[in-house]
Enzyme design. Structure first.
Site, PDB file in Angstrom:
ATOM      1  N   SER A 202       0.416  -9.617  -1.030  1.00 10.50           N
ATOM      2  CA  SER A 202      -0.127  -7.896  -0.533  1.00 10.50           C
ATOM      3  C   SER A 202       0.381  -7.725   1.047  1.00 10.50           C
ATOM      4  O   SER A 202       0.159  -5.927   0.701  1.00 10.50           O
ATOM      5  CB  SER A 202      -1.815  -7.876  -1.152  1.00 10.50           C
ATOM      6  OG  SER A 202      -2.786  -8.883  -0.465  1.00 10.50           O
TER       7      SER A 202
ATOM      8  N   LYS B 229       0.724  -1.444   0.401  1.00  9.52           N
ATOM      9  CA  LYS B 229      -0.144   0.496  -0.586  1.00  9.52           C
ATOM     10  C   LYS B 229       0.850   1.191  -0.369  1.00  9.52           C
ATOM     11  O   LYS B 229       0.228   2.864  -0.188  1.00  9.52           O
ATOM     12  CB  LYS B 229      -1.224  -0.051   1.260  1.00  9.52           C
ATOM     13  CG  LYS B 229      -2.588  -0.473   0.976  1.00  9.52           C
ATOM     14  CD  LYS B 229      -3.170  -0.262   0.012  1.00  9.52           C
ATOM     15  CE  LYS B 229      -3.974  -1.216  -0.228  1.00  9.52           C
ATOM     16  NZ  LYS B 229      -5.427  -0.508  -0.473  1.00  9.52           N
TER      17      LYS B 229
END
Length: 403
Positions: free
Chosen positions: A300, A51
């Site tokens: 992720s 992110k």
């Protein structure tokens, strides 16, 4: 517009704040699936997730005035840390609204980057409503966690790195929450090679993108229920949806039980801590109906609190029949417990818990119940132990493990 020039610009900018996450070839997963599987370990980023890419690139595109107003976002954790970290780099104030269910480790790490944290709502969507309210009230600049082309462009820099290391990649598996990562990676990948297949992966209990693609428009789920908290989103992004419609080839959904087993696989075979949302692409590998292909699974993130980790490990061992409990009825007389223990020992079962219940029957002299929780090497070994107990006349029954 998400263009190749923008992706190249973003790749250069985010390189200043990202760790190099080189592909890891997984011999274990390759053997399991019949494909050549590579892992893209974004769990090794400084903030523990990809992110930071989108957050930093988005903030880099803001004016000084927009940054001086203060930045605000909503996030289940990883985007929160990305924005907090990036804001600190730019010397801007950050306010992060997080669901009350967010793991404590994510809350504390977000605060450690200097951000103010507001806990609100049970899921991301409720936290997002609160963030918009505070942005309007206080004049903050809102940084959307996924429904922003600039944020998606930053996330899509992952595709550039994959292609540099593995130019002949054929499949990329990408987790989907709101769709920012999926939008960036699929769009960038198709610009680099239109023939590549990009497959999105969602949890069964929060498959908002699959529902939206089926309807041909963005739809909201009535609720979400999944242990993959980072992808527990009810409504995907409106602005990025057209890119996903154009560039995503398919969506696979996986259940929570599959994520639990995948966590155990990653810990034991790769010594990696990957959070449940990051494991979506690992769990999806067995659903991929191809063989002999070069496949990249994007991991992720790796921000998981130790309490959740402990629970997932225990459940994973149970699902794999590495821990199980049997119940046997015994005559209430000396030597019977020793007899059961001897049978188990001869089959190399490792007893970790015993529960001896003398009150299972009003006729105590007739029988008592013994529950034995033990470790095994797997399903085959478990069945051998159960068969040995049966051969000795104990009539064992498998019961739910109580650790």
């Amino acid at each position: 517009m998400l263009t190749l020039d923008r992706f190249e610009q973003a790749s250069e900018i985010v390189s200043a704040v990202t760790n190099e996450t080189k592909l890891v070839c997984s011999e274990y997963l390759s053997a399991q699936t019949g494909n050549k599987v590579y892992l893209k370990p974004e769990n090794n980023q400084y903030t523990g997730a990809y992110k930071v890419r989108g957050a930093y690139y988005k903030i880099s595109t803001l004016t000084d005035e927009e940054r001086k107003k203060g930045l605000i976002t909503a996030s289940a954790g990883n985007h929160a840390q990305g924005v907090a970290f990036a804001a600190q780099k730019f010397g801007a104030r950050a306010v992060i609204v997080m669901p009350t269910t967010t793991p404590l480790i994510k809350v504390n790490r977000t605060k450690s980057y200097g951000a103010e944290v507001v806990l609100w709502g049970d899921v991301y969507d409720e936290a997002c409503e609160k963030a918009y309210e505070l942005a309007e009230k206080n004049g903050y600049t809102f940084i959307h966690p996924f429904d922003d082309p600039a944020v998606a462009t930053g996330q899509g820099t992952i595709a550039m790195e994959i292609f540099k290391e593995l130019p002949l990649v054929e499949y990329i598996l990408v987790p989907i929450g709101g769709g920012g990562l999926c939008c960036g990676v699929s769009t960038h990948a198709k610009l680099l090679n239109p023939n590549i297949k990009v497959i999105g992966v969602e949890p069964e209990g929060a498959a908002c993108m699959k529902a939206s693609l089926k309807e041909g428009k963005v739809v909201s789920l009535p609720g979400v229920s999944t242990i993959a908290d980072g992808t527990a989103v009810k409504t995907p992004g409106e602005k990025i949806f057209p890119y996903i419609q154009k560039n995503l080839d398919d969506i696979i959904t996986v259940g929570d039980d599959e994520l639990i087993v995948a966590f155990l696989d990653m810990v034991e075979n790769h010594k990696m801590i990957v959070e449940n949302s990051g494991l979506l692409t690992v769990a999806a590998l067995k659903h991929l109906d191809v063989k002999g292909k070069r496949v990249v699974s994007i991991l992720s993130g790796g921000n998981m609190d130790v309490i959740t980790m402990s629970s997932v490990v225990q459940q994973g061992l149970i699902f794999r029949d590495r821990i199980f409990t049997v119940s046997v009825l015994l005559p209430d007389k000396p030597g019977e417990l020793s007899h059961v223990a001897d049978v188990i020992a001869k089959k190399q079962g490792n007893v970790i818990k015993l529960d001896h219940n003398q009150f299972v029957s009003t006729n105590r002299s007739a029988q008592v119940e013994l529950q034995v929780t033990m470790e095994a090497f797997g399903t085959e070994h478990k069945n051998e132990i159960v068969k040995a107990l049966e051969d000795e006349g104990f009539r064992p029954k498998i019961v739910r493990v109580k650790l």
